[in-house]
Design a protein around this motif. Structure first.
Motif, PDB file in Angstrom:
ATOM      1  N   ARG B 553       0.868  -1.184   0.000  1.00  7.12           N
ATOM      2  CA  ARG B 553       0.000   0.000   0.000  1.00  7.12           C
ATOM      3  C   ARG B 553       0.897   1.223   0.000  1.00  7.12           C
ATOM      4  NH1 ARG B 553      -5.296  -1.001   2.012  1.00  7.12           N
ATOM      5  NH2 ARG B 553      -5.567  -3.183   2.579  1.00  7.12           N
ATOM      6  N   THR B 554       0.676   2.120  -0.934  1.00  8.51           N
ATOM      7  CA  THR B 554       1.452   3.365  -0.938  1.00  8.51           C
ATOM      8  C   THR B 554       0.505   4.554  -0.937  1.00  8.51           C
ATOM      9  OG1 THR B 554       1.601   3.241  -3.349  1.00  8.51           O
ATOM     10  CG2 THR B 554       3.475   2.418  -2.101  1.00  8.51           C
ATOM     11  N   GLY B 555       0.897   5.584  -0.202  1.00  7.71           N
ATOM     12  CA  GLY B 555       0.123   6.826  -0.195  1.00  7.71           C
ATOM     13  C   GLY B 555      -1.207   6.725   0.512  1.00  7.71           C
ATOM     14  N   GLY B 556      -1.390   5.691   1.337  1.00  9.46           N
ATOM     15  CA  GLY B 556      -2.625   5.620   2.120  1.00  9.46           C
ATOM     16  C   GLY B 556      -3.807   5.009   1.388  1.00  9.46           C
ATOM     17  N   TYR B 557      -3.545   4.191   0.362  1.00 10.32           N
ATOM     18  CA  TYR B 557      -4.634   3.456  -0.299  1.00 10.32           C
ATOM     19  C   TYR B 557      -5.417   2.669   0.742  1.00 10.32           C
ATOM     20  CZ  TYR B 557      -6.894  -0.206  -3.095  1.00 10.32           C
ATOM     21  OH  TYR B 557      -7.799  -1.070  -3.658  1.00 10.32           O
ATOM     22  N   ARG B 558      -6.755   2.725   0.664  1.00 11.79           N
ATOM     23  CA  ARG B 558      -7.569   2.127   1.719  1.00 11.79           C
ATOM     24  C   ARG B 558      -8.344   0.883   1.318  1.00 11.79           C
ATOM     25  NH1 ARG B 558     -10.048   7.425   4.806  1.00 11.79           N
ATOM     26  NH2 ARG B 558      -8.029   8.187   5.489  1.00 11.79           N
ATOM     27  N   GLY B 559      -8.310   0.525   0.034  1.00 13.07           N
ATOM     28  CA  GLY B 559      -9.188  -0.552  -0.426  1.00 13.07           C
ATOM     29  C   GLY B 559      -8.570  -1.933  -0.311  1.00 13.07           C
ATOM     30  N   TYR B 560      -9.114  -2.846  -1.086  1.00  6.52           N
ATOM     31  CA  TYR B 560      -8.708  -4.250  -1.048  1.00  6.52           C
ATOM     32  C   TYR B 560      -8.491  -4.804  -2.463  1.00  6.52           C
ATOM     33  CZ  TYR B 560     -10.335  -3.806   3.747  1.00  6.52           C
ATOM     34  OH  TYR B 560     -10.504  -3.401   5.042  1.00  6.52           O
ATOM     35  N   GLY B 561      -8.547  -3.933  -3.458  1.00  4.72           N
ATOM     36  CA  GLY B 561      -8.371  -4.405  -4.833  1.00  4.72           C
ATOM     37  C   GLY B 561      -9.489  -5.291  -5.332  1.00  4.72           C
ATOM     38  N   PHE B 562     -10.690  -5.108  -4.798  1.00  2.10           N
ATOM     39  CA  PHE B 562     -11.803  -5.980  -5.206  1.00  2.10           C
ATOM     40  C   PHE B 562     -12.000  -6.001  -6.720  1.00  2.10           C
ATOM     41  CE2 PHE B 562     -14.138  -5.378  -0.890  1.00  2.10           C
ATOM     42  CZ  PHE B 562     -13.409  -6.429  -0.341  1.00  2.10           C
ATOM     43  N   ALA B 563     -11.748  -4.852  -7.366  1.00  3.57           N
ATOM     44  CA  ALA B 563     -11.965  -4.779  -8.815  1.00  3.57           C
ATOM     45  C   ALA B 563     -11.085  -5.775  -9.561  1.00  3.57           C
ATOM     46  CB  ALA B 563     -11.706  -3.363  -9.325  1.00  3.57           C
ATOM     47  N   ASN B 564      -9.991  -6.186  -8.944  1.00  2.00           N
ATOM     48  CA  ASN B 564      -9.088  -7.140  -9.592  1.00  2.00           C
ATOM     49  C   ASN B 564      -9.461  -8.599  -9.324  1.00  2.00           C
ATOM     50  OD1 ASN B 564      -7.352  -5.261 -10.829  1.00  2.00           O
ATOM     51  ND2 ASN B 564      -6.191  -4.979  -8.925  1.00  2.00           N
ATOM     52  N   ASP B 565     -10.427  -8.829  -8.459  1.00  2.00           N
ATOM     53  CA  ASP B 565     -10.749 -10.204  -8.078  1.00  2.00           C
ATOM     54  C   ASP B 565     -11.093 -11.107  -9.271  1.00  2.00           C
ATOM     55  OD1 ASP B 565     -10.174  -9.730  -5.456  1.00  2.00           O
ATOM     56  OD2 ASP B 565     -12.204 -10.034  -4.684  1.00  2.00           O
ATOM     57  N   PRO B 566     -11.872 -10.631 -10.255  1.00  9.57           N
ATOM     58  CA  PRO B 566     -12.165 -11.519 -11.390  1.00  9.57           C
ATOM     59  C   PRO B 566     -10.897 -11.956 -12.132  1.00  9.57           C
ATOM     60  CG  PRO B 566     -13.682  -9.658 -11.382  1.00  9.57           C
ATOM     61  CD  PRO B 566     -12.623  -9.357 -10.350  1.00  9.57           C
ATOM     62  N   VAL B 567      -9.943 -11.047 -12.294  1.00  6.65           N
ATOM     63  CA  VAL B 567      -8.699 -11.394 -12.989  1.00  6.65           C
ATOM     64  C   VAL B 567      -7.916 -12.414 -12.158  1.00  6.65           C
ATOM     65  CG1 VAL B 567      -6.489 -10.509 -13.824  1.00  6.65           C
ATOM     66  CG2 VAL B 567      -8.589  -9.184 -14.173  1.00  6.65           C
ATOM     67  N   ARG B 568      -7.854 -12.181 -10.873  1.00  9.64           N
ATOM     68  CA  ARG B 568      -7.156 -13.125  -9.993  1.00  9.64           C
ATOM     69  C   ARG B 568      -7.807 -14.502 -10.075  1.00  9.64           C
ATOM     70  NH1 ARG B 568      -9.500 -15.105  -5.270  1.00  9.64           N
ATOM     71  NH2 ARG B 568      -9.910 -13.013  -4.459  1.00  9.64           N
ATOM     72  N   MET B 569      -9.153 -14.541 -10.059  1.00  6.23           N
ATOM     73  CA  MET B 569      -9.842 -15.833 -10.106  1.00  6.23           C
ATOM     74  C   MET B 569      -9.594 -16.542 -11.433  1.00  6.23           C
ATOM     75  SD  MET B 569     -13.429 -15.012  -8.205  1.00  6.23           S
ATOM     76  CE  MET B 569     -13.460 -14.708  -6.429  1.00  6.23           C
ATOM     77  N   ALA B 570      -9.620 -15.791 -12.524  1.00  6.70           N
ATOM     78  CA  ALA B 570      -9.341 -16.389 -13.835  1.00  6.70           C
ATOM     79  C   ALA B 570      -7.897 -16.893 -13.887  1.00  6.70           C
ATOM     80  CB  ALA B 570      -9.598 -15.371 -14.943  1.00  6.70           C
ATOM     81  N   ALA B 571      -6.979 -16.143 -13.274  1.00  4.66           N
ATOM     82  CA  ALA B 571      -5.561 -16.560 -13.282  1.00  4.66           C
ATOM     83  C   ALA B 571      -5.378 -17.841 -12.476  1.00  4.66           C
ATOM     84  CB  ALA B 571      -4.687 -15.438 -12.719  1.00  4.66           C
ATOM     85  N   HIS B 572      -6.043 -17.918 -11.327  1.00  5.59           N
ATOM     86  CA  HIS B 572      -5.954 -19.150 -10.541  1.00  5.59           C
ATOM     87  C   HIS B 572      -6.539 -20.328 -11.313  1.00  5.59           C
ATOM     88  CE1 HIS B 572      -5.266 -17.244  -6.336  1.00  5.59           C
ATOM     89  NE2 HIS B 572      -4.179 -17.875  -6.739  1.00  5.59           N
ATOM     90  N   ARG B 573      -7.639 -20.061 -12.020  1.00  4.72           N
ATOM     91  CA  ARG B 573      -8.264 -21.115 -12.805  1.00  4.72           C
ATOM     92  C   ARG B 573      -7.320 -21.588 -13.923  1.00  4.72           C
ATOM     93  NH1 ARG B 573     -11.978 -25.044 -12.465  1.00  4.72           N
ATOM     94  NH2 ARG B 573     -12.780 -25.570 -14.499  1.00  4.72           N
ATOM     95  N   ALA B 574      -6.698 -20.631 -14.594  1.00  2.00           N
ATOM     96  CA  ALA B 574      -5.786 -20.978 -15.686  1.00  2.00           C
ATOM     97  C   ALA B 574      -4.580 -21.745 -15.140  1.00  2.00           C
ATOM     98  CB  ALA B 574      -5.347 -19.716 -16.418  1.00  2.00           C
ATOM     99  N   HIS B 575      -4.087 -21.315 -13.974  1.00  2.00           N
ATOM    100  CA  HIS B 575      -2.940 -21.978 -13.362  1.00  2.00           C
ATOM    101  C   HIS B 575      -3.268 -23.437 -13.059  1.00  2.00           C
ATOM    102  CE1 HIS B 575       0.759 -22.195 -10.953  1.00  2.00           C
ATOM    103  NE2 HIS B 575       0.066 -22.997 -10.191  1.00  2.00           N
ATOM    104  N   ARG B 576      -4.471 -23.643 -12.537  1.00  2.00           N
ATOM    105  CA  ARG B 576      -4.894 -25.005 -12.220  1.00  2.00           C
ATOM    106  C   ARG B 576      -4.973 -25.846 -13.480  1.00  2.00           C
ATOM    107  NH1 ARG B 576      -7.929 -27.375  -7.994  1.00  2.00           N
ATOM    108  NH2 ARG B 576      -7.302 -25.471  -6.939  1.00  2.00           N
ATOM    109  N   GLY B 577      -5.559 -25.243 -14.558  1.00  2.00           N
ATOM    110  CA  GLY B 577      -5.665 -25.981 -15.816  1.00  2.00           C
ATOM    111  C   GLY B 577      -4.309 -26.314 -16.395  1.00  2.00           C
ATOM    112  N   ALA B 578      -3.317 -25.421 -16.135  1.00  2.00           N
ATOM    113  CA  ALA B 578      -1.993 -25.590 -16.743  1.00  2.00           C
ATOM    114  C   ALA B 578      -1.162 -26.642 -16.024  1.00  2.00           C
ATOM    115  CB  ALA B 578      -1.256 -24.249 -16.738  1.00  2.00           C
ATOM    116  N   ARG B 579      -1.535 -26.939 -14.784  1.00  2.00           N
ATOM    117  CA  ARG B 579      -0.724 -27.877 -14.014  1.00  2.00           C
ATOM    118  C   ARG B 579      -0.777 -29.283 -14.586  1.00  2.00           C
ATOM    119  NH1 ARG B 579      -1.418 -26.712  -7.625  1.00  2.00           N
ATOM    120  NH2 ARG B 579      -3.552 -27.265  -8.083  1.00  2.00           N
TER     121      ARG B 579
END
Lengths: 579, 579
Positions: B553-579
């Protein structure tokens, strides 16, 4: 032939899974929804190749937000973002981008400014051989009607700028959408929806349906746009909470079927004249119990299949097959409908993407063709000459003359949670049935939705039901069993002969307080409408998925006794507990 | 002490199951909802005895519909029906009946007529020592405000007739409810709800919540009614699609907790100063993988539990326990919070019906008390003196000084579908946390709701998440794993050391087009708010239920990055498929 397309946002899964499902269902193209692309590990070039290999085309890239009406200081950032998306489209091989009307709080309400900005973006797109379809969101900050978006497109006056019309955004606001400039409609998105009195953004995001599954006039709107000269694809854009988490292959078929039904040109649905038979799968436990119930109702075991462990039971016009050759617990595995033209019925079903099933009968009985309903139930079409009965060797038992049951009143088919809207569309379009009565009620373990469908003369009636939310660990695993409803004209005699589940005395006290009905046979439920009366009697549930109901209709009662369903469900639950 | 009550309609199951759940959760009484009685095989006398044996009282029988304003020709039937219900109440031992304002289309808009009819019914009830609580439904045909219902009660002027106030019906229409005639309020029903812009009948039937779970001012309203002199029970009447199909024992505890939190008088929540540790259950497969991830992040295995197969890993203020003695796949089984008064924290938790857990530690460590969260996660309270570390024998490894990770940023706790609203209320009230940020986003396999909670100085932050609809066969069984988020001040170094899931290039293209962020370490996601920037990096999912995240966190960012959650979930899904 008009091209068909589906937005990837309609379907569940990864972009790869969505593309495969769209192709398998026979769509010509897709709209690539930006978030699906962003989450994909494939590069735009790989996606382009994949789309091509699947025989699809990319009809649209979407959405581009908060463009028109931007404060001039922010518009430079809009242009930068737009240029990046044009670069991306070039890599994807996409030629049209959707710009939806701005929702940003800083959007300026100035049509000249907005039109000028759209003209500028159209110039950028046009220079690369690309086009912009501009769409009014129903909740757009300043542009929220298609007429307003058309006004901006006219003012901008650029050949690379046209309209995107979305049936939801138009029809959620008005049924009087006026004259449509067909040649300036670059893209047509179709979505239906139930009529809900709620915030239009939430309505749109969660409750859209495929055409003909809701209550908007999709046929009228689509026809008007096509008559106005629109030549682009018919593309589905449906945001639906259930479709988002369901098998995309099934959803894509459902979607494709809705477009096929919408655009017509199908074999007309032949007249149906009745339910020829209903077939139950049985096992060692349920078989004898079902036989006993049929026997006490006056059915006779009249036939035995020539080659399979299937019994035929008959009474009046009711025919029940008990199939011991199938696996799994007792359930309705098939039913047959008498059609004036079984081959045409089957042809129409195939046109509507029903899965054809291999013939189970000998070749001499060519008329008995079957398709699979969305939940796998087999639907047969046959003539009303009972030719299919030749498959059965007589047992020597004769159908009882003047018995208790005269025929099948209706079939109640509990649906899997994910397949309810698909099943309703399937039975309605494939069989040419109409909606008769819809209901929502509180069952002991949660809310249940029910929909009755029927043909014109009510000789074919089907009831579909589904929990409003998917059941979890607490509620019984099969919360609403299927059932076959027989009709009688002597309920007192049925009540004397049949094993019925006990109905609470509290029900009768309440009934007497409300309606003061005529005396009822023991354990019979009562309903009435403006036409007449209805009595219902239920056997216990066999296994956990099926039971029989017997009803008597007097005076032309038209309903199904849905109001009594919670009492029936509680009674079945109590019966189970008491065993 | 104000009596507590719950309407049987709040709970799932048969009437017996509902009564047992209400009693077990400690309610004093119940409202018997008519449909529950009608579906019950027990006679009214048996229900009366059952209620008594469970230590409950019947506070109200409800509802009686379409009484006031009936056309005179229909009123005779209303009287007949009402008399039958009074007979029933006598058998039940119920002394109060709820009449809700008429919705029937034939209802006459004539206050004199309506008041006269209510007076007549009150006479019938009063003659039997019973009373009527008259309630304005927000969608009543002519009477839809509590002020109107009060006007009719005054006009009717009968001692057996008073008001039923329902917080939903009042607060869904207005926050300015004026002066309440406390001594004429016979019954108070409480329900909260989210603020939804939709038809009030649908809002009421499907989306009510227990007090403090929604956005209505339950505390203000309840206080006003009590100050006005109301002396009856506080009774919950909540129609909620999820509660209707969930284990009634859990729902009743949730309901009772909401009333306890509403009425106050609790031990104040002591100040929390941080997360002392998070404990993961591990198995033979996941243990080594988690150890490796911790090692690469710079954690040291500093301690081994004296008697149990539990490892302590430390870095900065972050402490992770890996417990190989638990069964099941890797998941967050417990976490500990540093409290300025652990005993008071535990006392407050007990007052709020948290299930106490047997002490896992030796008696010398009396401060480490634990309760179970709604999903079974163990929540410990301890001092910030790290006394609990005495349970661990040093391994000889030292915590890394100036390592990559400085502490735990937050814990993300995926919730079971049925328990989301309960969990939010539990963590908020038991721990004294406030709502920080709520989000709803489209994940690859369906919509997800997320809610972040925090204490005042943000030393304790929890993220709760749940699918919007219960997942079915298609979506992955564990659609949103839990995770522990560490904080760093050197993301570049973390990225160099840690095994992270690949983030699609499309994400970075879009990010550059939208925000033009500073250069990002490989596989890091970016978010920003008006305060500052946020970078996120994820390990692969271990097993299928847990992973680690590292954020800067820099400059006092207060959130949790929720907007990125779909990308993270897709990345985890792709990682699982790639294993």
């Amino acid at each position: 032939m008009t091209r068909t397309s589906i937005a990837t946002v309609c379907l569940s899964g990864t972009l790869d899974e969505k593309l495969e499902a769209a192709a398998a269902a026979g769509f010509d193209g897709v709209e690539i929804f930006e978030n699906d692309l962003i989450g994909s590990a494939r590069s735009p070039e790989e996606i382009r190749a994949r789309v091509r290999d699947l025989g699809l085309t990319i009809e649209l890239y979407q959405p581009f937000r908060d463009a028109e009406g931007a404060p001039p200081a922010r518009f430079a950032a809009v242009e930068r973002r737009f240029r990046a998306k044009l670069d991306l489209m070039a890599r994807l091989g996409a030629e049209m981008i959707l710009i939806c009307s701005s929702v940003a709080p800083d959007t300026i309400d100035d049509d000249e400014l907005a039109a000028g900005q759209l003209r500028r973006l159209a110039g950028m797109a046009g220079a690369r051989g690309m086009r912009i379809a501009y769409e009014a969101l129903a909740w757009g900050r300043h542009v929220s009607t298609w007429e307003h978006s058309w006004d901006l497109v006219r003012r901008a006056d650029h050949p690379a700028l046209g309209l995107c019309l979305d049936s939801f955004h138009v029809l959620s606001r008005t049924d009087a959408y006026g004259e449509i400039p067909g040649d300036r409609v670059f893209f047509l998105q179709l979505a239906d929806a139930p009529r809900l009195d709620m915030d239009v953004l939430q309505w749109s995001r969660h409750h859209r349906l495929f055409p003909l599954q809701g209550r908007l006039d999709l046929a009228g709107f689509t026809g008007a746009v096509l008559r106005a000269g629109y030549r682009g694809p018919l593309s589905l854009e449906v945001f639906n909470d259930v479709f988002r988490q369901s098998d995309p292959h099934r959803t894509a078929v459902d979607a494709r079927r809705s477009l096929t039904a919408l655009t017509g040109g199908l074999t007309p649905a032949p007249r149906l004249t009745g339910i020829a038979f209903a077939e139950l799968s049985v096992d060692a436990g349920s078989g004898p119990e079902l036989e006993r119930f049929l026997r006490t109702l006056g059915f006779a075991h009249t036939g035995q299949h020539r080659s399979k462990p299937v019994q035929l039971w008959e009474q009046g016009t009711a025919r029940i097959l008990l199939n011991a050759g199938a696996t799994g617990a007792a359930s309705i595995r098939a039913f047959a409908l008498e059609s004036t033209d079984p081959a045409a019925s089957a042809r129409r079903a195939a046109e509507l993407l029903a899965t054809p099933l291999p013939r189970r009968r000998r070749s001499s009985e060519a008329d008995l063709t079957a398709v699979a309903a969305p939940d796998g139930t087999e639907v047969f079409f046959c003539r009303d000459d009972h030719g299919w009965l030749d498959d059965f060797l007589p047992t020597g038992e004769s159908p009882v003359k003047g018995g208790l049951v005269t025929g099948i009143d209706h079939l109640s088919l509990a649906q899997p949670f994910d397949r309810y809207d698909e099943a309703a569309l399937f039975y309605r379009t494939v069989l040419g049935l109409t909606e008769d009565e819809a209901s929502e009620f509180a069952a002991p373990y949660g809310l249940i939705r029910t929909l009755a469908l029927r043909n014109d003369d009510r000789s074919v009636r089907l009831g579909l039901s589904v929990p409003l939310l998917r059941r979890g660990d607490w509620a019984p695993a099969v919360p609403h069993p299927q059932h076959i409803t027989f009709v009688t004209d002597d309920m007192a005699a049925v009540a004397g002969a049949m094993e019925s589940v006990d109905i609470p005395g509290n029900y009768y006290d309440d009934l007497a307080a409300r309606l003061d009905p005529p005396p009822l046979p023991r354990n019979a439920l009562h309903d009435q409408d403006e036409h007449g009366h209805y009595q219902q009697l239920f056997t216990p549930v066999v296994g956990d998925r099926v039971f029989f109901e017997v009803v008597e209709r007097t005076g032309g009662y038209r309903g199904y006794g849905f109001a009594n369903d919670p009492v029936r469900m509680a009674a079945h639950r109590a019966h189970r507990g008491a065993r």
